[in-house]
Design a protein around this motif. Structure first.
Motif, short mmCIF file in Angstrom:
data_model
loop_
_atom_site.label_atom_id
_atom_site.label_comp_id
_atom_site.label_asym_id
_atom_site.label_seq_id
_atom_site.Cartn_x
_atom_site.Cartn_y
_atom_site.Cartn_z
N SER A 173 0.78 -0.67 -5.58
CA SER A 173 1.78 -1.56 -5.02
C SER A 173 2.44 -0.80 -3.58
CB SER A 173 3.06 -1.56 -5.80
OG SER A 173 4.36 -2.28 -5.45
N ASP A 174 2.72 -1.73 -2.64
CA ASP A 174 3.15 -1.23 -1.20
C ASP A 174 4.95 -0.99 -1.34
OD1 ASP A 174 0.90 -1.41 -0.07
OD2 ASP A 174 0.77 -3.26 0.29
N SER A 175 5.42 -1.41 -2.87
CA SER A 175 7.05 -1.20 -2.86
C SER A 175 7.22 -0.24 -3.95
CB SER A 175 7.30 -2.74 -3.22
OG SER A 175 8.55 -2.60 -3.70
N GLN A 193 4.68 2.45 -4.98
CA GLN A 193 4.88 3.35 -3.64
C GLN A 193 5.26 4.65 -3.88
OE1 GLN A 193 7.20 2.52 -0.05
NE2 GLN A 193 5.28 1.68 0.72
#
Length: 269
Positions: free
Chosen positions: A244-246, A266
């Motif tokens: 995930s980028d979050s 992230q």
């Protein structure tokens, strides 16, 4: 065997007052509904078509600390070791193990309640069973390796029952779970697992634990970088592995991943 999932928000959640509401008789755990004393049970979720499931957000803060935010606005920092939290102090902070990077002697004074995962009296395990707003919090103790021996009940798996979800943090888990642990825990829709291979469980043993819990969403933590990526790769083919980028995942009973997922937030990978 299949486990049934509560179709309605448990009554204790609807009746719990804002803030801390510690009941004389704790609510019945929906996570243990049919799992108690059934160590071989296999869990599955059922959601009514018309059910609008409330959402919970889980954010990775650092090392092994996560911030859980309930639909009712209760903020819980689990495995809290002193990190500054976005949005200010939590309502509850749990500290799974009195280990240098897993607790603090000087928690933020703005935290409403601090729950230790170890007993203050030698030989006496800690037992938490309380409601805070719309969250039911309980713990299951496990042993800790210490100087070549085991410290009984030195770690707690904290379990948060909220919005019909069962969310668990394994803490500094040092051994595989016995049938009695699985029965006490019940189901865990979401599980936060330490990846280390040093003091905590090795990757293969941790995989065994995850498979016995039959969780829909697995959140690795504790170690970062290549070690956690290698851990996630062990599950490819059986689990979806998502990077995930979050730092935050928002989910509900209706949105739990199927097939099950290893989610690296992230900051972890």
């Amino acid at each position: 065997m299949l486990r049934s999932c509560a179709m309605l928000i448990p009554a204790f959640l609807a009746l719990a007052a804002t803030g801390v509401a510690q009941e004389a008789r704790p609510p019945v755990s929906q996570c243990q509904a049919i799992a108690e004393r059934l160590p071989q049970v296999k869990f599955a979720s059922f959601v009514p078509v018309a059910y609008e499931a409330p959402e919970v957000s889980i954010s990775f803060i650092g090392h092994s600390t996560f911030l859980i935010e309930s639909p009712g606005g209760v903020r819980i920092a689990t495995d809290y070791s002193g990190f500054l939290l976005p949005g200010g102090p939590a309502d509850v902070a749990t500290m799974n193990k009195a280990h240098e990077s897993h607790f603090t002697l000087t928690p933020d004074p703005g935290i409403g309640m601090v729950l230790h995962g170890w007993g203050d009296t030698p030989g006496q395990p800690i037992d938490h069973d309380l409601v805070v707003g719309d969250v039911y919090i309980r713990n299951v103790t496990t042993d800790i390796r210490a100087w070549g021996a085991f410290e009984e009940d030195g770690n707690s798996i904290f379990i948060f029952e909220v919005a019909d979800l069962c969310i668990g943090h394994l803490g500094h888990l040092h051994h595989e779970l016995a049938d009695s642990h699985i029965a006490e825990i019940g189901r865990l829709d979401v599980v936060m697992v330490p990846v280390d291979g040093g003091l905590t469980l090795g990757a293969e043993s941790m995989r065994n634990v995850i498979e016995r819990l039959h969780s829909s969403l697995v959140l690795p933590m504790h170690r970062t970088g290549p070690r956690v990526r290698d851990f996630a790769a062990m599950f490819e083919g059986d689990y979806d592995v998502v990077y995930s980028d979050s730092r935050t995942v928002t989910l509900s009973l209706a949105s739990l991943p199927r097939p099950p997922q290893i989610l690296l937030l992230q900051g972890v990978w």
